[in-house]
Scaffold this motif. Structure first.
Motif: not given
Length: 330
Positions: A168-173, A208-211
Motif C-alpha cells: 500500500l506504499a504510495g496509496v493516498k488513503l 483525488t484519493v486512491d482509497g
C-alpha cells in the motif's frame, strides 16, 4: 374586597416568589440538537433517530433534533462546539478525546480490540466507567452511551495485490483529520490524506484519493462501492463512538430526565449495534455481488507494522500504558 380567587392567586405568587419550583411539565421543553457526520442511512444515524423517538415516547420534556452528514457542524468541529455551548450533543470518537486527554490515546491504537465482544466488555465495565469519568471531569462532556461504529477496512478505487503494508506504499488513503488518525494510516503503509467524510465520494470518483478506510456498513451506506473496485479486509480497528452531551446541558436536566435520556440512548445504541453486526455478517456477499473484490488477508504483517510504528512514535509517550494493558487483556 379580597375574594377567594384573588387570595388563591396571591398565595400562588407568594409561593413562586419564595422559590417554589415549577413542575417539569410546565417548563419549556429542553431542545437537544445532535450533530453527526454519519450519513442518514448508516446505523449510527438510525440509532440517533431511535433515540429521538424513545425520548419523545417517554415524555421527558426534551425535544431531540438529529442532523446527519455534517449538515449542522462540520466533522471535527462538534466537540469544540459542545464545549463552547454552541451544540448540545454529538457523536464523539476516541480520537477527539485523545486530542485533549493524551493519556487515553491508546484507545486509538490499531489492533487494540480483537472483536465487538471485547469492545463491549471494556466500555460496559470498570474501564469504561473510568473513561467516562475522566472525559466528564477534563472535557466537560457526558458520555451517555457507547455505540459500535464497526470494524474498519481499507477500500481502493482500483484493484491491486495487497499482502502487507508494503503493497500500500504510495496509496493516498483518505483518513479523518488528526495526528493519531494519520499515525494509524502510516501503520497501514499508506500516505494518509485528511478529508471530511462528506467529501470522500467525490474524491474517490475524481482520483483525488486512491482509497479510504471505514467500517463496511458505512462504506455501503455512503455508496462508496460505486467508486471503488476492491476492499482489503485489514480489520485494523474495532471502533466505538460515543453519544456525547455537553455537561451544562446534562446539568440542566432533572435526575428523572437524565435517567430517562440515558436509558433511551443505551437502548438506541444497542439496537444500532445489532443492526450493524447483522449487516456486517452479510455485506461481503452483497459487495461481491456488485462486482467488487473483497480480499481476506493474513493480518500478521499489518500487526507487526503497527507494533513497530507505535513503539517509535512520540505521540505514544503520553499514553497510560498500564491502562492500555488492562484494556488489551479484557
Amino acid at each position: 374586597m379580597i375574594t377567594r380567587r384573588s387570595m388563591t392567586a396571591g398565595l400562588a405568587l407568594a409561593a413562586l416568589g419564595a422559590g417554589a419550583k415549577v413542575p417539569a411539565q410546565a417548563q419549556a421543553p429542553l431542545t437537544i440538537r445532535i450533530s453527526t457526520a454519519a450519513p442518514p442511512s448508516d446505523f449510527l444515524a438510525k440509532a440517533l433517530e431511535q433515540l429521538k423517538s424513545e425520548v419523545a415516547a417517554a415524555s421527558l420534556g426534551i425535544n431531540v433534533a438529529v442532523h446527519t452528514a455534517s449538515t449542522l457542524f462540520k466533522q471535527g468541529t462538534e466537540v469544540p462546539a459542545l464545549q463552547r455551548g454552541n451544540l448540545e450533543m454529538s457523536t464523539m470518537t476516541t480520537f477527539e478525546v485523545a486530542q485533549q486527554i493524551p493519556e487515553v490515546g491508546f484507545l486509538n491504537r490499531a489492533y487494540l480490540f480483537k472483536d465487538y465482544a471485547q469492545l463491549r466488555r471494556v466500555f460496559d465495565g470498570p474501564e469504561g466507567e473510568a473513561y467516562r469519568k475522566i472525559v466528564a471531569d477534563k472535557m466537560g462532556i457526558e458520555i451517555v452511551a457507547t455505540h459500535y461504529l464497526g470494524t474498519r477496512q481499507v477500500s481502493l478505487r482500483t484493484r491491486r495485490a495487497v499482502k502487507g503494508p508494503a503493497d500500500l506504499a504510495g496509496v493516498k488513503l483518505r483518513m479523518p483529520a488528526g495526528p493519531e488518525w494519520l499515525l494509524l494510516g502510516r501503520t497501514l503503509g499508506v500516505s494518509p490524506l485528511p478529508l471530511g467524510m462528506p467529501e470522500v465520494y467525490l474524491a474517490l470518483k475524481t482520483g483525488t484519493v486512491d482509497g479510504q478506510e471505514n467500517p463496511l456498513s458505512i462504506f455501503n451506506a455512503a455508496k462508496l462501492y460505486e467508486v471503488s473496485e476492491q476492499v482489503v479486509m485489514t480489520s485494523h480497528m474495532v471502533q466505538p463512538v460515543f453519544f456525547a452531551v455537553a455537561k451544562p446541558v446534562w446539568a440542566r436536566m432533572s435526575k428523572a430526565q437524565q435517567d430517562g435520556f440515558q436509558a433511551a440512548a443505551r437502548k438506541a445504541a444497542k439496537a444500532g449495534d445489532e443492526g450493524r453486526l447483522a449487516d456486517e455478517a452479510g455485506i461481503i456477499d452483497a459487495l461481491q455481488g456488485r462486482g467488487l473484490s473483497v480480499d481476506k488477508i493474513d493480518l500478521g504483517p499489518f500487526r507487526e507494522a503497527a507494533d513497530k510504528a507505535y513503539a517509535g512514535a512520540d505521540i505514544t509517550k503520553a499514553w497510560d500504558m498500564a491502562w492500555l494493558k488492562r484494556v488489551a487483556g479484557a
